[in-house]
Design a protein around this motif. Structure first.
Motif, short mmCIF file in Angstrom:
data_model
loop_
_atom_site.label_atom_id
_atom_site.label_comp_id
_atom_site.label_asym_id
_atom_site.label_seq_id
_atom_site.Cartn_x
_atom_site.Cartn_y
_atom_site.Cartn_z
N ALA A 33 51.99 35.69 45.29
CA ALA A 33 50.95 34.97 46.04
C ALA A 33 49.62 35.04 45.31
CB ALA A 33 50.83 35.57 47.44
N ALA A 34 49.23 36.24 44.87
CA ALA A 34 47.96 36.39 44.16
C ALA A 34 47.97 35.62 42.85
CB ALA A 34 47.68 37.87 43.90
N SER A 35 49.08 35.68 42.12
CA SER A 35 49.19 34.98 40.84
C SER A 35 49.13 33.47 41.02
CB SER A 35 50.48 35.38 40.13
OG SER A 35 50.52 36.76 39.89
N LEU A 36 49.78 32.98 42.07
CA LEU A 36 49.79 31.55 42.33
C LEU A 36 48.38 31.02 42.58
CD1 LEU A 36 51.62 29.07 42.72
CD2 LEU A 36 51.76 29.65 45.15
N VAL A 37 47.58 31.80 43.27
CA VAL A 37 46.20 31.39 43.52
C VAL A 37 45.36 31.52 42.25
CG1 VAL A 37 44.11 31.88 44.83
CG2 VAL A 37 46.32 32.02 45.96
N ILE A 38 45.50 32.65 41.56
CA ILE A 38 44.69 32.89 40.37
C ILE A 38 44.89 31.80 39.32
CG2 ILE A 38 44.45 34.43 38.37
CD1 ILE A 38 44.84 36.77 40.30
N THR A 39 46.10 31.28 39.24
CA THR A 39 46.39 30.26 38.22
C THR A 39 46.04 28.85 38.68
OG1 THR A 39 48.69 30.18 39.00
CG2 THR A 39 48.21 31.60 37.12
N THR A 40 45.37 28.72 39.84
CA THR A 40 45.01 27.38 40.34
C THR A 40 43.58 27.38 40.91
OG1 THR A 40 46.03 27.91 42.49
CG2 THR A 40 47.38 26.72 40.89
N ILE A 41 42.65 28.10 40.27
CA ILE A 41 41.30 28.22 40.84
C ILE A 41 40.18 27.70 39.95
CG2 ILE A 41 41.84 30.21 42.30
CD1 ILE A 41 40.59 31.99 40.16
N ASP A 42 40.48 27.29 38.74
CA ASP A 42 39.42 26.96 37.78
C ASP A 42 38.52 25.85 38.32
OD1 ASP A 42 37.84 26.58 35.60
OD2 ASP A 42 39.47 26.45 34.16
N VAL A 43 37.22 26.10 38.30
CA VAL A 43 36.27 25.15 38.90
C VAL A 43 35.51 24.34 37.85
CG1 VAL A 43 34.26 26.68 38.98
CG2 VAL A 43 34.57 24.97 40.77
N ALA A 44 35.56 24.76 36.58
CA ALA A 44 34.75 24.06 35.58
C ALA A 44 35.36 24.11 34.19
CB ALA A 44 33.35 24.66 35.56
N ASP A 45 36.69 24.12 34.10
CA ASP A 45 37.37 24.23 32.80
C ASP A 45 36.94 25.47 32.04
OD1 ASP A 45 38.85 21.98 33.24
OD2 ASP A 45 37.52 20.64 32.12
N ASP A 46 36.83 26.58 32.79
CA ASP A 46 36.39 27.84 32.20
C ASP A 46 37.55 28.66 31.63
OD1 ASP A 46 33.69 27.44 32.99
OD2 ASP A 46 34.20 28.10 35.02
N LEU A 47 38.73 28.55 32.26
CA LEU A 47 39.81 29.49 32.00
C LEU A 47 41.02 28.76 31.43
CD1 LEU A 47 39.58 31.31 35.46
CD2 LEU A 47 38.29 31.82 33.37
N HIS A 48 41.51 29.26 30.31
CA HIS A 48 42.68 28.62 29.70
C HIS A 48 43.97 28.96 30.43
CE1 HIS A 48 42.66 32.63 27.79
NE2 HIS A 48 43.96 32.48 27.72
N TRP A 49 43.92 30.00 31.30
CA TRP A 49 45.13 30.43 32.00
C TRP A 49 45.17 29.97 33.44
CZ3 TRP A 49 42.83 33.36 35.68
CH2 TRP A 49 41.68 34.07 35.34
#
Length: 567
Positions: A33-49
């Motif tokens: 659950a935590a991983s699913l959220v973490i991998t779908t939160i980028d707000v400004a193309d900050d994170l490659h993951w």
């Protein structure tokens, strides 16, 4: 050959069942659950993951700025963090806002600082929204874990599995887990308190002070998160008196004292002037600017919303299969034919009261209600316990009368709707409506609010619009609910990648309107001049989910706005 195939299928089915019913499942589900959220939160193309998540909501910036300020202040102070002079310096700083207690915001700020230390991203801004959002993702994973473990201990692995899956698949709750807000921390501490109290109390005639220590600690943490924690006390008092009578008053008072001590110790802002600061805190919570709420085609002031709003909204934003299972869980026996009715069980009574009271409170006259289900989101996690209990009852019946295929088919049917919506609505999960109103498109026709918090101004929308907005142009934004909203967007949204674009609050009375307008289709605060878009306006980008426009960027015709004035 046929027999071998049947044997293989049966073995595979058993292995799948063993996985979902194993003691490791709660832990793996929480991590998922935590991983699913973490991998779908980028707000400004900050994170490659991480893929792009919801847009920056209207007040995420408040939580992040205060949280980062506190985290950095305590980090710089080091071992002298709790010296009276240091605390006075920190909490008297203009950057600190005591409108909410510090726990949820410190979690946001500390998570942001830790991630930025180990995985630095150069943006030129004081904080990274995408990193701050990870705090809510972690809290969501912990929430899944404690609900799953408690349900397993009380009602067995089948109920635990169903509770866990239903909790992860509640689209509105899942959506809030993507935001750097206090809601997920409030859900976690509120749920942890009731689960710990239900777990600690003996089910005979005895109730003691020692049993109140751990629940009292979680009560303090809930109070340190948001004022909603005061809803805990009437639930517990009624439950104590109903089951243990007047002899439970002393444990109740002790519980309140423990919670109050944790609250006071955990908020050093209170130390210098407790009475005045408490009065200021409660005044800020009750005396605030009014917000509008859109409900059944009508715009209401937040204190004038009809009493049935929280009940109807809960019913239309909870997946229909989960509602059915929970009703069975509440109205049937807890385990087998020889066990008692669910709501005659003390533990279930407490969970039921903790779920129901927030809905009742926000149905009372003149109580402020706005922003979808956000204010009573704390009811959602505990509801999952009854979903699991009902699912266990259904499985028990089907095992006796039908078979494995029927159980699998019914499970797939119950999960198909929420999972389909979570995929198709991404990243706008706060716009979810269930099958009872035929989803978002029909909810729109029925007069429900379709988007309310700015999350529909997604990174993808802003990126697509920016390709058609010339350098140095002005982008009008509608609506703007707070003067700092535009500053937060400039710092934290995808528009940070286009610093040349100037943001202004849309006002059709201005003569220097830019032709470029970002319209967040919040029905509670529409501009008549933009609803519907004026004739001749060009849509250059839009977020459309299930046929409903949630946000769009328009280029207004020249007769409304002079393009030269935008430069």
């Amino acid at each position: 050959m046929s027999g071998s195939t049947i044997k293989f299928k049966a073995t595979l089915s058993q292995r799948v069942a063993l996985f979902f019913l194993s003691p490791l499942f709660p832990w793996l589900a929480a991590l998922f659950a935590a991983s699913l959220v973490i991998t779908t939160i980028d707000v400004a193309d900050d994170l490659h993951w991480s893929i792009q998540g919801p847009g920056l909501t209207f007040d995420e910036g408040f939580n992040i700025e205060v949280g980062v300020f506190l985290a950095r202040s305590f980090q710089l102070a080091g071992t002298s963090s709790f010296h009276p002079e240091t605390l006075q310096e920190i909490y008297s700083n203009p950057l600190y806002n005591p409108d909410h207690p510090p726990l949820g915001r410190i979690a946001i700020g500390a998570t942001s600082e830790i991630l930025n230390h180990f995985l630095p991203v150069e943006t030129g801004q004081p904080y990274l929204v995408s990193y701050a959002r990870v705090a809510s993702a972690i809290e969501f994973g912990l929430l899944v874990l404690i609900v799953s473990l408690a349900s397993r201990r009380w009602f067995g692995p089948v109920a635990s599995c169903a509770s866990t899956i239903s909790l992860i698949c509640m689209p509105r709750l899942f959506g809030h887990a993507h935001l750097a807000s206090l809601e997920m921390c409030m859900c976690l501490t509120y749920t942890a308190f009731f689960l710990s109290l239900a777990n600690r109390c003996k089910w005979d005639d005895r109730i003691g002070l020692r049993q109140m220590l751990i629940p009292g600690f979680f009560l303090g943490l809930a109070l340190l998160t948001k004022i909603h924690a005061v809803l805990i006390l009437p639930v517990v008092l009624v439950w104590f008196l109903w089951n243990w009578g007047l002899r439970s008053l002393i444990p109740f008072v002790f519980l309140c004292i423990v919670g109050g001590v944790v609250f006071f110790v955990g908020w050093p802002w209170l130390w210098s002037d407790p009475l005045n600061h408490l009065n200021e805190y409660f005044s800020r919570a009750t005396e605030r600017s009014s917000l509008n709420c859109f409900y059944f085609g009508t715009k209401f002031a937040d204190t004038d919303v009809p009493w049935h709003y929280p009940f109807i909204m809960f019913l239309v934003t909870m997946p229909l299969g989960f509602l059915g299972a929970a009703v069975i869980g509440m109205t049937n026996r807890t385990d087998d034919e020889n066990s008692k009715h669910a709501l005659r069980d003390k533990r279930s009574q407490l969970i039921f009261g903790a779920w129901l009271l927030p809905l009742i409170v926000f149905a009372l006259p003149k109580v402020t209600v706005y922003d979808g289900v956000r204010l009573f989101l704390i009811s959602f996690p505990l509801f999952a316990i009854f979903v699991g209990l009902g699912a266990k009852r259904i499985v028990h019946r089907l095992q006796m009368k039908s078979g494995e295929f029927t159980i699998v088919a019914l499970t797939a049917l119950a999960l198909a709707g929420p999972i389909y919506n979570m995929v198709t609505l991404h990243p706008c999960h706060l716009s979810y409506y269930n099958e009872a109103v035929a989803g978002l498109w029909k909810a729109n026709d029925l007069g429900f609010e379709t988007t309310y918090w700015g999350d529909s101004a997604t990174p993808a929308l802003l990126e697509a619009a920016a390709e058609n907005i010339p350098e140095g142009a002005v982008l009008e934004v509608a609506p703007v609910l707070h003067p700092l909203q535009l500053e937060f967007m400039r710092r934290g949204s995808w528009l940070r990648n286009r610093p040349d674009i100037v943001l202004k609050a849309y006002d059709d009375s201005r003569r220097d309107l830019s032709p470029y307008v970002l319209v967040i289709r919040r029905k509670a605060d529409p501009w008549k001049s933009l609803t519907p878009p004026p004739e001749g306006a060009e849509r250059i980008a839009a977020v459309i989910k299930q046929g409903v426009v949630l946000a769009e960027v328009l280029k207004l015709p020249a007769k409304i706005a002079d393009p030269q004035l935008a430069e």
